[in-house]
Design a protein around this motif. Structure first.
Motif, PDB file in Angstrom:
ATOM      1  N   ARG A  23      14.959  13.696   7.437  1.00  0.00           N
ATOM      2  CA  ARG A  23      14.944  12.254   7.220  1.00  0.00           C
ATOM      3  C   ARG A  23      15.239  11.461   8.495  1.00  0.00           C
ATOM      4  O   ARG A  23      14.956  10.283   8.567  1.00  0.00           O
ATOM      5  CB  ARG A  23      15.978  11.870   6.148  1.00  0.00           C
TER       6      ARG A  23
ATOM      7  N   PRO B 247      10.973  10.578  12.877  1.00  0.00           N
ATOM      8  CA  PRO B 247      10.031   9.483  12.619  1.00  0.00           C
ATOM      9  C   PRO B 247       9.020   9.862  11.528  1.00  0.00           C
ATOM     10  O   PRO B 247       8.912  11.036  11.166  1.00  0.00           O
ATOM     11  CB  PRO B 247       9.311   9.292  13.962  1.00  0.00           C
TER      12      PRO B 247
ATOM     13  N   SER C 295       1.458   8.915   9.882  1.00  0.00           N
ATOM     14  CA  SER C 295       0.550   8.464   8.824  1.00  0.00           C
ATOM     15  C   SER C 295      -0.841   9.032   9.056  1.00  0.00           C
ATOM     16  O   SER C 295      -1.074   9.776  10.023  1.00  0.00           O
ATOM     17  CB  SER C 295       0.459   6.946   8.857  1.00  0.00           C
TER      18      SER C 295
ATOM     19  N   TYR D 134      10.246   6.726   0.392  1.00  0.00           N
ATOM     20  CA  TYR D 134      10.610   5.860   1.515  1.00  0.00           C
ATOM     21  C   TYR D 134      10.217   4.420   1.218  1.00  0.00           C
ATOM     22  O   TYR D 134       9.151   4.167   0.656  1.00  0.00           O
ATOM     23  CB  TYR D 134       9.845   6.360   2.744  1.00  0.00           C
ATOM     24  N   ASP D 135      11.072   3.487   1.596  1.00  0.00           N
ATOM     25  CA  ASP D 135      10.734   2.070   1.445  1.00  0.00           C
ATOM     26  C   ASP D 135      10.435   1.485   2.823  1.00  0.00           C
ATOM     27  O   ASP D 135      11.338   1.320   3.640  1.00  0.00           O
ATOM     28  CB  ASP D 135      11.910   1.325   0.795  1.00  0.00           C
ATOM     29  N   PRO D 136       9.158   1.215   3.104  1.00  0.00           N
ATOM     30  CA  PRO D 136       8.801   0.747   4.452  1.00  0.00           C
ATOM     31  C   PRO D 136       9.449  -0.593   4.798  1.00  0.00           C
ATOM     32  O   PRO D 136       9.719  -0.856   5.969  1.00  0.00           O
ATOM     33  CB  PRO D 136       7.277   0.607   4.410  1.00  0.00           C
ATOM     34  N   GLN D 137       9.735  -1.410   3.776  1.00  0.00           N
ATOM     35  CA  GLN D 137      10.385  -2.688   4.062  1.00  0.00           C
ATOM     36  C   GLN D 137      11.844  -2.494   4.496  1.00  0.00           C
ATOM     37  O   GLN D 137      12.315  -3.129   5.422  1.00  0.00           O
ATOM     38  CB  GLN D 137      10.342  -3.609   2.831  1.00  0.00           C
ATOM     39  N   MET D 138      12.518  -1.584   3.809  1.00  0.00           N
ATOM     40  CA  MET D 138      13.924  -1.316   4.149  1.00  0.00           C
ATOM     41  C   MET D 138      14.031  -0.359   5.331  1.00  0.00           C
ATOM     42  O   MET D 138      15.098  -0.166   5.881  1.00  0.00           O
ATOM     43  CB  MET D 138      14.645  -0.671   2.965  1.00  0.00           C
ATOM     44  N   LYS D 139      12.904   0.264   5.672  1.00  0.00           N
ATOM     45  CA  LYS D 139      12.871   1.314   6.688  1.00  0.00           C
ATOM     46  C   LYS D 139      13.912   2.396   6.381  1.00  0.00           C
ATOM     47  O   LYS D 139      14.654   2.849   7.253  1.00  0.00           O
ATOM     48  CB  LYS D 139      13.119   0.722   8.083  1.00  0.00           C
ATOM     49  N   ASP D 140      13.963   2.785   5.120  1.00  0.00           N
ATOM     50  CA  ASP D 140      14.946   3.787   4.730  1.00  0.00           C
ATOM     51  C   ASP D 140      14.460   4.539   3.486  1.00  0.00           C
ATOM     52  O   ASP D 140      13.583   4.062   2.773  1.00  0.00           O
ATOM     53  CB  ASP D 140      16.280   3.105   4.421  1.00  0.00           C
TER      54      ASP D 140
ATOM     55  N   ASN E 261       6.957  14.812   7.575  1.00  0.00           N
ATOM     56  CA  ASN E 261       7.224  13.383   7.367  1.00  0.00           C
ATOM     57  C   ASN E 261       5.952  12.531   7.384  1.00  0.00           C
ATOM     58  O   ASN E 261       5.835  11.589   8.137  1.00  0.00           O
ATOM     59  CB  ASN E 261       8.187  12.863   8.442  1.00  0.00           C
TER      60      ASN E 261
ATOM     61  N   ASP F  67       3.437   9.967   5.724  1.00  0.00           N
ATOM     62  CA  ASP F  67       3.380   8.875   4.741  1.00  0.00           C
ATOM     63  C   ASP F  67       2.032   8.917   4.021  1.00  0.00           C
ATOM     64  O   ASP F  67       0.982   8.716   4.627  1.00  0.00           O
ATOM     65  CB  ASP F  67       3.546   7.542   5.482  1.00  0.00           C
TER      66      ASP F  67
END
Ligand SMILES: [Zn+2]
Length: 446
Positions: free
Chosen positions: A59, A62, A65, A267-273, A301, A303
């Motif tokens: 996690r 990086p 994609s 993964y939440d791309p908005q929260m970057k977490d 990793n 996406d």
């Protein structure tokens, strides 16, 4: 046959986690030694692959994609930098359908095939299929991995495969060979049911006992309608060239992830977490290789652009311990109006309301238009008979279902900032019929 690989599928949580970590460690080392892309990636990000042991370590790395793959293959680079074996060990190569840019190249060794096939075999067995079954496969046998590796899975289970590839086969195939299951998409299976009914072969009275659908997300009401038309159970599966092969077991409440072969994080791309179980986010995938294995293309990793929610990591009633996820949705099929997201599945939910299906075939398409201070959603639905459709009933059912969990959008609708216009068309009159390839159900023309 209850399990395909009972030992692995029923490992308790701590044994499963230990196996996953052993494989994470090996896969990362393998990537460093064999994948030109990852070797450079580790160096650039100052990552020591020997230090990656646990899924928490993973996690910290990086996220890559589909773009990363496209930028590391011809014509962008002289060679395929994700290819992680010598050509002599590549058994087949595949391409993902290029809906968004150039197709991505995938290389599979024979071992990769066996692992892909095992994932499908576990899914099929968890859905009650076994040596007694004859299965029509309506998935494409072209550059996709799915249909080919499903066929290999059938050999390992002892099932018979009827490799039609498409759902356009004549209904006599069902009458003559008495198959017990079909693998296909919701819309193709709806179309086949209509064709059979026309030829006086009601699908409920056919030999088909199970349908396995895959390749797309769907609304629960469309599954229920399909199950009603065919008079049998409908199971979902989620497969991709990247190697996610998850499937619903007979419990039908989430898709089991083959956790020993593919690691999924949300993964939440908005929260970057990364998010907790129960929260929605994007599926980030990591290939897991058994120690000593070879792989043609592996991903760390990665996406997927698909969103889901982890339903549970507890033992399922079916006996499997591998975690379950909700039916994934495509992020590219999510649209925003008045700061509120909706997905293609929400539109489908509106179309497939049971009462509507007295008048509709289920085929639909929608367009989003933007204007001065307003957004218009135009929904075209295909009618069984355009002149007999009760338009008011269809419209009301649609709006009720569509706005049910979207109070912001409902408010925008009542204040005329958001308009929904309906278009009732006859058979084969939707625009998508004239477009080649995978049809886009919702087109954003704003
Ligand atoms: Zn289960």
């Amino acid at each position: 046959m209850i399990f395909f690989n009972e030992k692995i599928e029923t490992l308790n949580r701590s044994e499963l986690d230990a196996l996953v970590e052993e494989r994470i460690h090996y896969t990362v080392r393998y990537a460093n030694e064999h994948s030109p892309f990852y070797r450079k990636w580790f160096k650039e990000h100052r990552i020591d692959p020997r230090e990656i042991h646990t899924h928490e370590d993973l996690r910290e790395l990086p996220i890559i994609s589909g773009k990363s793959i496209r930028e590391n293959q011809p014509p962008r680079t002289p060679d395929f930098r994700f290819k992680s074996v010598d050509w002599k060990d590549v058994f087949t190569l595949h391409e993902t359908s290029g809906t968004s840019g150039n197709p991505k190249a995938f290389f599979l060794t024979w071992e990769d095939w066996q692992r892909y096939a095992e994932k499908y075999a576990r899914i099929f067995v968890s859905q009650g299929l076994g040596p007694q079954d004859r299965v029509i496969v309506c998935a494409s046998y072209g550059m996709n991995v799915g249909a080919n590796t499903m066929t290999l899975a059938a050999r390992d289970i002892g099932m018979t495969i009827i490799p039609e590839g498409k759902c356009t086969f004549p209904p006599r195939i069902i009458r003559d060979y008495q198959p017990t299951a079909i693998v296909g998409s919701i819309f193709k299976l709806l179309g086949l049911a209509r064709k059979m009914a026309k030829e006086n072969m009601p699908p409920q009275e056919s030999s088909i006992k199970r349908l396995v659908i895959g390749g797309e997300s769907f609304a629960q009401v469309s599954r229920a309608y399909l199950a009603e038309l065919w008079g049998c159970d409908v199971y979902n599966s989620y497969g991709s060239t990247e190697g996610t092969m998850c499937g619903e077991c007979t419990e039908i409440n989430g898709l089991h992830v083959p956790e020993d072969l593919v690691h999924l994080d949300i993964y939440d791309p908005q929260m970057k977490d990364f998010v907790h179980d129960g929260d929605c986010g994007r599926i980030v995938l990591t290939t897991l290789l058994p120690v000593g294995a070879k792989s043609g293309t592996l991903l760390l990793n990665y996406d997927t652009d698909d969103t889901t929610v982890v339903v549970t990591r507890d033992r399922c009633k079916c006996g499997r311990t591998h975690m379950k996820i909700q039916n994934p949705q495509r992020e590219s099929e999510t649209f925003w109006v008045e700061h509120t997201p909706f997905n293609r599945v929400d539109v489908e939910q509106g179309v497939f309301q049971r009462e509507n299906m007295e008048y509709l075939t289920g085929e639909y398409e929608a367009f989003l238009y933007g204007g001065e201070g307003e957004t218009i959603l135009r929904v075209s639905v295909e009618c069984l008979d355009q002149h007999k459709a009760d338009r008011k009933v269809v419209e009301e059912n649609f709006l009720k279902a569509f706005f049910k969990y979207k109070p912001n959008l409902a408010e925008a609708y009542s204040s005329d900032v958001f308009k929904v216009i309906f278009n009732f068309v006859g058979p084969w009159e939707l625009e998508l019929y004239s477009i080649k390839g995978r049809p886009k159900r919702i087109v954003d023309r704003r």
